[in-house]
Write an enzyme that holds these catalytic residues in place. Structure first.
Site, PDB file in Angstrom:
ATOM      1  N   GLU A  11       0.865  -1.186   0.000  1.00 14.14           N
ATOM      2  CA  GLU A  11       0.000   0.000   0.000  1.00 14.14           C
ATOM      3  C   GLU A  11       0.901   1.235   0.000  1.00 14.14           C
ATOM      4  OE1 GLU A  11      -3.612   2.027   2.622  1.00 14.14           O
ATOM      5  OE2 GLU A  11      -2.427   0.397   3.481  1.00 14.14           O
ATOM      6  N   ALA A  58      -9.432   8.211   2.358  1.00 13.23           N
ATOM      7  CA  ALA A  58      -8.252   8.631   1.582  1.00 13.23           C
ATOM      8  C   ALA A  58      -8.549   8.723   0.081  1.00 13.23           C
ATOM      9  CB  ALA A  58      -7.059   7.720   1.853  1.00 13.23           C
ATOM     10  N   HIS A 100     -14.286   4.008  10.770  1.00 17.15           N
ATOM     11  CA  HIS A 100     -13.788   4.496   9.484  1.00 17.15           C
ATOM     12  C   HIS A 100     -14.907   4.884   8.517  1.00 17.15           C
ATOM     13  CE1 HIS A 100      -9.799   3.111  10.678  1.00 17.15           C
ATOM     14  NE2 HIS A 100      -9.324   3.721   9.612  1.00 17.15           N
ATOM     15  N   ASP A 126      -7.733  -3.697   7.953  1.00 16.37           N
ATOM     16  CA  ASP A 126      -6.727  -2.624   7.951  1.00 16.37           C
ATOM     17  C   ASP A 126      -6.126  -2.513   9.355  1.00 16.37           C
ATOM     18  OD1 ASP A 126      -5.114  -0.670   6.863  1.00 16.37           O
ATOM     19  OD2 ASP A 126      -6.589   0.932   7.009  1.00 16.37           O
ATOM     20  N   SER A 177      -5.428   5.974  11.391  1.00 17.67           N
ATOM     21  CA  SER A 177      -4.288   5.261  10.808  1.00 17.67           C
ATOM     22  C   SER A 177      -4.494   3.762  10.894  1.00 17.67           C
ATOM     23  CB  SER A 177      -3.012   5.636  11.548  1.00 17.67           C
ATOM     24  OG  SER A 177      -3.111   5.158  12.868  1.00 17.67           O
ATOM     25  N   GLY A 178      -5.516   3.288  10.225  1.00 17.91           N
ATOM     26  CA  GLY A 178      -5.796   1.863  10.329  1.00 17.91           C
ATOM     27  C   GLY A 178      -6.660   1.599  11.549  1.00 17.91           C
TER      28      GLY A 178
END
Length: 406
Positions: free
Chosen positions: A143, A236, A272, A294, A329-330
């Site tokens: 990624e 993102a 998320h 993730d 961040s994940g």
């Protein structure tokens, strides 16, 4: 039990008192396994006159194909993007732990890193079958670093790259090798990216679009060149706009080549993606939804500070942020949590929730002839669940590799 007409002397296991997920629905039936594969009982009875050596009573539970996680950055203190002399030991450690989440195979995922990290880490991560030692590795998911500066998310800016020399040379300079690589996430608006998409697809590597400001036509062009996945949909990337829906528009695009499916990853952790957005995606394109965790280093660890690649991450409750910011961040979700949350938040059927973690990722990676389903001759990678979709036991090649304690 093998008979004198049997094609094999290997023992036969019969799973009884279960509902098995086959042909998109739960069916009351037994499941027969020999030598790691699923047997057709009619052939067993009539051609071989064989019968079971052992029975496993599933106590009315559900048997689904083992879960497949195509985006997992680490867990339990292990960070796959951290260069060490024992990367494979870390991968094996996580592989063992995720058995309790019903995961039977996965793609260890590396976030944007300097070339030296890829050169050190990638040779140590090999594709291998799962077993008592843990879930199988299907290949690495890279990624980055060929992603958008504006949509870098938690990826460190100083290591982002463009395709300067027109493609493959850039990949080789950064990664060192594409051996044991299953998937690459890139931004399709980067110059020279389309030749890279073609080259990767010709090598049998899945191309995913993500961390990108691409408009819809750039995304469609990448799909026409072979891209087939969207990395963590909505996250993102440009938000959906009615005049140019961006990458999100691929879910209903009429420019996807006939016979092709665009799949998309969803982090169904309740953080998320808002449940309404999850429902919109699922209702627009249910066949493409792939659940991903993730998950980062901190999955399975207490709140506090941990590393992810070159960044420091802070865990607050169920949120994982780049330290000192509110940038996600994940996740620290597990795959079974994602399956349960997806079902509850989307209102989908049990079958759809289970297939989003098994059949769809297998189709995405082109391995659905042997993984992601319970068809005859498929691998007997199984997860046994109760009606609330809690994992009770996990099997790889028909062997029990984890069971919930009493």
């Amino acid at each position: 039990m093998p008979s004198n007409k049997s094609v094999s002397d290997a023992p036969i296991t019969q799973f009884i008192n279960c509902r098995i997920l086959r042909d998109h629905k739960l069916q009351r039936d037994d499941l027969w396994v020999r030598e790691g594969g699923i047997l057709d009982p009619e052939k067993l009875f009539f051609d071989e006159q064989g019968y079971a050596d052992q029975q496993v009573d599933c106590e009315g539970g559900i048997i689904a194909p083992g879960f497949i996680d195509v985006q997992i950055n680490g867990g339990y203190g292990i960070d796959f993007s951290l260069a060490s002399d024992d990367v494979s030991g870390g991968v094996f450690f996580v592989a063992k732990k995720i058995l309790e989440h019903g995961v039977t195979s996965f793609c260890p995922t590396l976030v944007t890193s300097p070339p030296a990290v890829y050169h050190k880490v990638l040779p140590q991560v090999k594709v291998h079958h799962g077993g008592q030692h843990g879930a199988g590795v299907l290949g690495v998911h890279l990624e980055g670093p060929f992603i958008s500066m504006e949509k870098k998310g938690a990826h460190p800016e100083q290591y982002l790259r463009n395709f300067l020399s027109g493609g493959l040379r850039d990949l080789m300079e950064v990664y060192g090798s594409l051996d044991n690589v299953a998937m690459v996430t890139l931004a399709p608006e980067l110059e020279n990216s389309q030749s890279v998409v073609r080259e990767l697809c010709q090598r049998g590597i899945t191309v995913s679009l993500g961390h990108s400001v691409a408009n819809l036509s750039q995304a469609e062009e990448a799909v026409q060149h072979g891209a087939s996945f969207i990395t963590h949909l909505f996250n993102a990337m440009l938000p959906f706009h009615h005049r140019d829906p961006g990458i999100v528009g691929l879910l209903t695009s009429d420019r996807v080549p006939a016979g092709r499916t665009v799949y998309y990853g969803m982090i169904a952790d309740g953080i998320h993606t808002n449940p309404a957005a999850l429902r919109i995606a699922h209702r627009a394109h249910p066949a493409g939804l792939v659940l991903v965790t993730d998950a980062i280093t901190a999955m399975g660890l207490p709140p506090g500070r941990h590393t992810l690649g070159q960044q420091v991450i802070e865990i607050q409750g169920l949120h994982a942020y780049v330290a000192g910011t509110k940038t996600l961040s994940g996740s620290i979700a597990t795959m079974d949590m994602c399956v349960r949350h997806f079902r509850q938040a989307s209102g989908c059927s049990v079958e759809e929730a289970l297939e989003a973690a098994s059949l769809h990722p297998a189709q995405l990676l082109g391995i659905s002839r042997r993984k992601g389903n319970l068809d005859y001759s498929s691998d007997a990678d199984l997860v046994l669940l109760d009606d609330a979709l809690n994992v009770k036991a996990t099997y790889i090649s028909g062997e029990e590799v984890w069971r919930k304690g009493p």
